[in-house]
Design a protein around this motif. Sequence first.
Motif, PDB file in Angstrom:
ATOM      1  N   HIS A  65       0.818  -1.226   0.000  1.00  0.00           N
ATOM      2  CA  HIS A  65       0.000   0.000   0.000  1.00  0.00           C
ATOM      3  C   HIS A  65       0.849   1.272   0.000  1.00  0.00           C
ATOM      4  O   HIS A  65       0.353   2.338  -0.373  1.00  0.00           O
ATOM      5  N   SER A  66       2.119   1.191   0.387  1.00  0.00           N
ATOM      6  CA  SER A  66       3.005   2.360   0.344  1.00  0.00           C
ATOM      7  C   SER A  66       3.918   2.365  -0.886  1.00  0.00           C
ATOM      8  O   SER A  66       4.798   3.212  -1.008  1.00  0.00           O
ATOM      9  N   PHE A  67       3.692   1.447  -1.803  1.00  0.00           N
ATOM     10  CA  PHE A  67       4.506   1.302  -3.010  1.00  0.00           C
ATOM     11  C   PHE A  67       3.962   2.250  -4.086  1.00  0.00           C
ATOM     12  O   PHE A  67       3.467   1.842  -5.134  1.00  0.00           O
ATOM     13  N   TYR A  68       4.093   3.549  -3.832  1.00  0.00           N
ATOM     14  CA  TYR A  68       3.501   4.556  -4.703  1.00  0.00           C
ATOM     15  C   TYR A  68       4.154   4.600  -6.083  1.00  0.00           C
ATOM     16  O   TYR A  68       3.523   4.984  -7.064  1.00  0.00           O
ATOM     17  N   ALA A  69       5.409   4.226  -6.180  1.00  0.00           N
ATOM     18  CA  ALA A  69       6.064   4.203  -7.486  1.00  0.00           C
ATOM     19  C   ALA A  69       5.330   3.262  -8.442  1.00  0.00           C
ATOM     20  O   ALA A  69       5.275   3.503  -9.648  1.00  0.00           O
ATOM     21  N   LEU A  70       4.729   2.206  -7.901  1.00  0.00           N
ATOM     22  CA  LEU A  70       3.955   1.281  -8.720  1.00  0.00           C
ATOM     23  C   LEU A  70       2.534   1.787  -8.949  1.00  0.00           C
ATOM     24  O   LEU A  70       2.117   2.007 -10.085  1.00  0.00           O
ATOM     25  N   HIS A  71       1.781   1.984  -7.859  1.00  0.00           N
ATOM     26  CA  HIS A  71       0.353   2.225  -8.080  1.00  0.00           C
ATOM     27  C   HIS A  71      -0.012   3.666  -8.370  1.00  0.00           C
ATOM     28  O   HIS A  71      -1.158   3.949  -8.724  1.00  0.00           O
ATOM     29  N   ARG A  72       0.958   4.579  -8.306  1.00  0.00           N
ATOM     30  CA  ARG A  72       0.694   5.947  -8.751  1.00  0.00           C
ATOM     31  C   ARG A  72       1.470   6.289 -10.028  1.00  0.00           C
ATOM     32  O   ARG A  72       0.958   6.993 -10.888  1.00  0.00           O
ATOM     33  N   ASN A 129      -6.249   2.377  -2.202  1.00  0.00           N
ATOM     34  CA  ASN A 129      -5.381   3.540  -2.046  1.00  0.00           C
ATOM     35  C   ASN A 129      -6.156   4.844  -1.926  1.00  0.00           C
ATOM     36  O   ASN A 129      -5.750   5.758  -1.208  1.00  0.00           O
ATOM     37  N   LYS A 130      -7.295   4.943  -2.608  1.00  0.00           N
ATOM     38  CA  LYS A 130      -8.108   6.159  -2.519  1.00  0.00           C
ATOM     39  C   LYS A 130      -8.569   6.401  -1.091  1.00  0.00           C
ATOM     40  O   LYS A 130      -8.627   7.536  -0.628  1.00  0.00           O
TER      41      LYS A 130
END
Length: 306
Positions: free
Chosen positions: A241-248, A271-272
């Motif tokens: 859930h903190s892997f923003y490089a992937l999911h953002r 994430n939203k």
Amino acid sequence: MTILIDHLHEPGTVEVEEKKVAEEQNELVLDAGFLVPKTNAFGHTFRDYDVGSERKDGVEEFYRINHINQSYDFVKRMREEYGKLNKMEMSIWECCELLNEVIDESDPDLDDPQIEHLLQTAEAIRKDYPNEDWLHLTGLIHDLGKVLNLPGFGELPQWAVVGDTFPVGCAFDESIVHHKYFKDNPDYENPAFNTKYGVYSEGCGLDNVLMSWGHDDYMYLVAKKNNTTLPQAGLFIIRFHSFYALHRAGAYKHLMNEEDIENLKWLKIFNKYDLYSKSKVRIDVEKVKLYYLSLIEKYFPEKLRW
């Protein structure tokens, strides 16, 4: 077990009108009408690391230290030590209460005790997805690994507990927040670790990728090794859930397999709520406690090894 998403919620005419009104009032509308502010607790847009706020300098210093120290060898040592689960024995709810003592220094949006954020996230999901009780519980427990910051768990420094996560053992993608500080990481110039694939291979699956150490990976290990019956999508959310490089930003997709692709759909939904439910709205713990205790009993043993 992998849960597939057959369809996403499609808002009706009334909900579209409510969304227009909310936007005019500086609010966002999540899938089934849950209203949230467009700005964080400090009046700025969410996850803006550059805006001049009272926490900006501290957050940047956090990431400087984090990026220097989160190396492949460090992660392997932490996973080996904490994977023993020999720090404490307690229930999920007892851990929720412990989290009252933790404030996340890496978070540019909120400085409240973590229990507030957990309940805000879980209740927002519960309203929009009433039939996905596993997702409600995932919202409640996703940050419990932040107890690593407490004395009973080794009192790890914040840089080894919170913040955006990223793979180690391959090149650090430029989409990672404050990427410039990786230049002082021992892996940065190491030819074994500084290429696109590093120690991994195309489509190897994120299960086989080492992530920077922190609360995400720790709670994932706790849940998995205590034989939770949460679906695989829940475990995926907890770990990434903190892997923003992937999911953002869409980075590191070359390491994903088909199961990861399906689970990422649920993570993007989650994430939203993890992000936009952060507010100063208080949740009455006693009103919701019995419901979440019932979910804990359904998906976890009474006592867990931590």
